[in-house]
Every structure is written in C-alpha cells, then in structure tokens.
Design a protein around this motif. Sequence first.
Motif, mmCIF file in Angstrom:
data_model
loop_
_atom_site.group_PDB
_atom_site.id
_atom_site.type_symbol
_atom_site.label_atom_id
_atom_site.label_comp_id
_atom_site.label_asym_id
_atom_site.label_seq_id
_atom_site.Cartn_x
_atom_site.Cartn_y
_atom_site.Cartn_z
ATOM 1 N N CYS A 1 56.310 21.660 24.850
ATOM 2 C CA CYS A 1 56.757 22.750 25.725
ATOM 3 C C CYS A 1 58.116 23.310 25.309
ATOM 4 C CB CYS A 1 56.785 22.278 27.168
ATOM 5 S SG CYS A 1 55.137 21.902 27.822
ATOM 6 N N LEU B 1 57.526 26.388 23.241
ATOM 7 C CA LEU B 1 56.650 27.398 23.832
ATOM 8 C C LEU B 1 57.300 28.779 23.876
ATOM 9 C CD1 LEU B 1 53.877 27.743 25.097
ATOM 10 C CD2 LEU B 1 54.834 26.993 27.279
ATOM 11 N N LEU C 1 55.417 23.425 31.345
ATOM 12 C CA LEU C 1 54.652 24.547 30.815
ATOM 13 C C LEU C 1 54.544 25.682 31.831
ATOM 14 C CD1 LEU C 1 51.491 24.291 28.657
ATOM 15 C CD2 LEU C 1 51.493 25.853 30.595
#
Length: 382
Positions: free
Chosen positions: A108, A111, A137
Amino acid sequence: MIPIAAPLLAEEEADAAREVVLSGWVSQGPQVAAFEREFAALVGAPHACAVANCTAALQLALAALDIGAGDEVITVSHSFIATANAIRYQGATPVFVDIDPETYNLDCARLAEAITGHTRAIIAVHQMGMPCDMAALMAVARHHGIAVIEDAACAAGSQIRMSGEWEPIGKPHGHIACFSFHPRKVITTGEGGMLTTADPELDRRFRLLRQHGMSIPDTVRHGSSRVIFEDYLVVGYNYRMTDIQAAVGRKQLERLPELVARRRAVAAKYAELLGSFAGLRLPAESEWARSNWQSYCVGLPDRLDQRTVMQNLLNKGIATRRGIMCSHREPPYANANHRHSLRQSEAAQARSILLPIYAQMKEEDQLCVANAIRAELAHGYN
C-alpha cells in the motif's frame, strides 16, 4: 503421494447434487438463490451473486463499474493471471505495483505513486487467503475517489480487523468482493464464483450481465401463470452457476468454519515443525489478519534452486507449487509498459514454494514434508 491440496467432499455433497439432478431443474435456479442468501449471511454482505467462476466475477465487477478502454486498473502482477486478464477483457490497462514481501500482498505504500488521471479502480488481491491491508488501501482509494474490488478468490473464511472488530473477508470492505470455488480453494463447487457488494444497483447489474442481459430471470418466467416475453437490455454473458454446483456449495458452506479451523491447525503445526530451520522463511499473519491458510508459502534461501527442491520433493511423493506467478512475465503482458519496479514480486515467484495443505492433512504427512525440507536445506546446493 501427498497432494498440494485435497477438497473435502463427502456423502452430503453427493446427496445434495443427486437431489438436484432428480429434481429436473439443474441450471441456475432455486439452489443458486439459496446459496447466494446463505453466502451473503455468512460474510455479512447485503448482496451476493453467484457466477460461473471467479474470473467471470472479476470481469462483471469491472463491467458493472463501467470500466473499459482508456481506463487503468491498479493491481499486482503477483497473482494468478486471471486478475490481469479480467482487466484486459474490458479493454482496460492493468497497472502493476509491487508486493509487500512479508505478506505477498499489494504494498500500500506504493499505491499512491501508481495513480494517474486514468485510474478508475484498484483490484486488491487477498493472496493465498492472507488478507490485504484494506484499512490502508481504502484510505488511499477514498482520497482519490477510486473504486476498490477485492480479488478474494482464495479468501473465503479469512477475517480482517477493521475499526477494532473482526470481520469476514467479503463483507465487503471495498465496493465489490469476488470469490472462487475452484477445487484448490477452501470450499469448492468444482468451478464457480461469487460477487458480494453493499450496493443494490451493482448487484442488479451483476445479475443482468451474468444472464445475457435478460430482463426477466428464468425462475420468474417459468414460475409465472401468465406468458412473459423477456427483453435483452444490454450485451451480456453466459456466466451462470448451475443448481448442481450451488447445492454442493451450500453443503460446503456448512463445513467452512470447521475447514478453516482445521487449516489453521495445520498451519500452526507447520510453524512448529519448520520454525527452527535456518534460512527458511515462514509465512506470518499481521496482527489485524486471520488467514484461512488456503496455501502455505515458504521462502527458500538463495543457495537453493527452486525447481530442484520441488523435483526432489516430488521424487519423495510430495507435491508442491512454485511461488505465485507474475503476470508481467507472461507473453500477453511481457511487452507492456510496466512503470514501477516489481522486484519483490519477481523474488517471491522465484524464491518461494507452496507446501501441501488441506483440512484433512495428517500430522505424519506434515512430518514427512518437514523432514524432506530439512534434507533440502542440508544439501546447500546452488
């Protein structure tokens, strides 16, 4: 032979399938509807829609969100190729990010850097049944206004702690969660899949698309005392589940808590048997995750050759599988523009193997596996 996996199917499943066969209604019908209700209740989802397999579920999830050509979908390369393929089916572009080597799930922390003006969705894979960090997330996804699909193919029976509460994977924590009932999964219908969502409009679209875009389901038309002519409102698919499969699935659902408990006991025994082996990396749960242990993945030291270890174990009657594949290394994706490093994903594929694990696995078989692994570690070959 100690197999890599073994579904637990018994007389109850056989009797359920036989009853459907003799009923005269074997296609999508009342058993599918009951399976959907029971699955939704088990995972705490307002809606559940059964389909032919998890690949179909992933594609319907993307289609229901109107994702198509020109759109980007962030996911991991480190997953079965169906995850990437479902994106391609819709004409969208998969954007691969690397994994956290501790969990084998999407990192994450990487991301945000993958998000562009074309990003429409994130597919978070709960790899091998180990929950992805959905809290982290979802924080990123909400900030950017991006839809989240959970590829929960392996994760029926897994749990995640959200806001201090343990909740089943599939509740869902993103917009849609997609499950598989393939024989290597914790529960099976032979083939089959399920989508869960809290959004009634998404559920309506799943049901429309899975059955050719037909305005009237078969169950309504056949049960009506009046003649009904259906319409075909959109270009849909034949992604239905049969009542035979659903009847088996309902019996499997009854077994799910026991199957997960047994798998967790097998995983704990592996940790006990293998924990002292120097150089062998064992899987571990985050403090907010409870895995169903669909797979048990160990990391090999650099001095050992993955294929050689697997062949030596197979020669002793022990089936294994290589580390989870990387889609970007396969021909359909090899020439794509991969914008981000996938070093950890590649290392996980090359340096890990999946050991046999199933609910009915005997302790003596686990001891056999452990002894074979110990022998490989003692060789020290390159």
